[in-house]
Design a protein around this motif. Structure first.
Motif, PDB file in Angstrom:
ATOM      1  N   LEU A  71       0.836  -1.211   0.000  1.00 43.10           N
ATOM      2  CA  LEU A  71       0.000   0.000   0.000  1.00 43.10           C
ATOM      3  C   LEU A  71       0.866   1.254   0.000  1.00 43.10           C
ATOM      4  N   MET A  72       1.958   1.227   0.751  1.00 46.62           N
ATOM      5  CA  MET A  72       2.866   2.369   0.785  1.00 46.62           C
ATOM      6  C   MET A  72       3.494   2.594  -0.595  1.00 46.62           C
ATOM      7  N   ILE A  73       3.898   1.524  -1.241  1.00 49.93           N
ATOM      8  CA  ILE A  73       4.496   1.632  -2.580  1.00 49.93           C
ATOM      9  C   ILE A  73       3.470   2.175  -3.573  1.00 49.93           C
ATOM     10  N   LEU A  74       2.238   1.706  -3.488  1.00 47.63           N
ATOM     11  CA  LEU A  74       1.198   2.180  -4.399  1.00 47.63           C
ATOM     12  C   LEU A  74       0.911   3.662  -4.196  1.00 47.63           C
ATOM     13  N   ARG A  75       0.979   4.133  -2.957  1.00 49.12           N
ATOM     14  CA  ARG A  75       0.800   5.568  -2.694  1.00 49.12           C
ATOM     15  C   ARG A  75       1.915   6.367  -3.347  1.00 49.12           C
ATOM     16  N   ARG A  76       3.151   5.870  -3.220  1.00 51.52           N
ATOM     17  CA  ARG A  76       4.283   6.558  -3.839  1.00 51.52           C
ATOM     18  C   ARG A  76       4.165   6.573  -5.360  1.00 51.52           C
ATOM     19  N   ARG A  77       3.572   5.519  -5.925  1.00 50.72           N
ATOM     20  CA  ARG A  77       3.399   5.416  -7.376  1.00 50.72           C
ATOM     21  C   ARG A  77       2.175   6.188  -7.848  1.00 50.72           C
ATOM     22  N   ARG A  78       1.479   6.818  -6.889  1.00 50.14           N
ATOM     23  CA  ARG A  78       0.287   7.631  -7.171  1.00 50.14           C
ATOM     24  C   ARG A  78      -0.853   6.837  -7.823  1.00 50.14           C
ATOM     25  N   ILE A  79      -1.001   5.591  -7.399  1.00 54.42           N
ATOM     26  CA  ILE A  79      -2.136   4.778  -7.835  1.00 54.42           C
ATOM     27  C   ILE A  79      -3.358   5.312  -7.097  1.00 54.42           C
ATOM     28  N   GLN A  80      -4.446   5.511  -7.825  1.00 57.11           N
ATOM     29  CA  GLN A  80      -5.626   6.104  -7.198  1.00 57.11           C
ATOM     30  C   GLN A  80      -6.714   5.096  -6.858  1.00 57.11           C
ATOM     31  N   TYR A  81      -6.887   4.076  -7.716  1.00 54.78           N
ATOM     32  CA  TYR A  81      -7.981   3.127  -7.511  1.00 54.78           C
ATOM     33  C   TYR A  81      -7.505   1.692  -7.667  1.00 54.78           C
TER      34      TYR A  81
END
Length: 107
Positions: free
Chosen positions: A43-53
């Motif tokens: 989840l932290m990596i996805l936030r950094r990658r700016r994944i929204q959904y």
């Protein structure tokens, strides 16, 4: 329990949720495969990658299952606060946790 597919915003995702689709970045690169269980690290990596959904598997509980889950959550919170007590600031914190963890689910 009835599992259903649902698109959720990344900020609503929690560890343990299961992806129902492959997750790709804006360039089409595969980030996570379908069936992956989300962790705090992913989840932290996805936030950094700016994944929204994300498309995740959500479980719809019957009223009885939801009630049993809420009772279990209340018991766990009571156990956590057994030594600290429930007066003053501890009681206020406990009430807020119950509202956040248990009562909010009923809305």
């Amino acid at each position: 329990m009835n599992p259903v597919r649902e698109q959720i915003a990344l900020e609503k995702a929690v560890a343990g949720m299961i992806l129902v689709d492959n997750l790709n970045d804006s360039e089409g690169n595969l980030l996570l495969s379908r069936g992956t269980a989300l962790t705090e690290a992913t989840l932290m990596i996805l936030r950094r990658r700016r994944i929204q959904y994300l498309h995740v598997l959500m479980t719809i509980h019957t009223e009885a299952e939801a009630g049993a889950t809420h009772d279990l959550q209340r018991q766990r919170l009571a156990k956590l606060f057994r030594i600290a007590g429930t007066s003053g600031a501890n009681g206020l914190l406990l009430r807020h946790l119950i509202q956040y963890r248990v009562d909010e689910d009923r809305e």
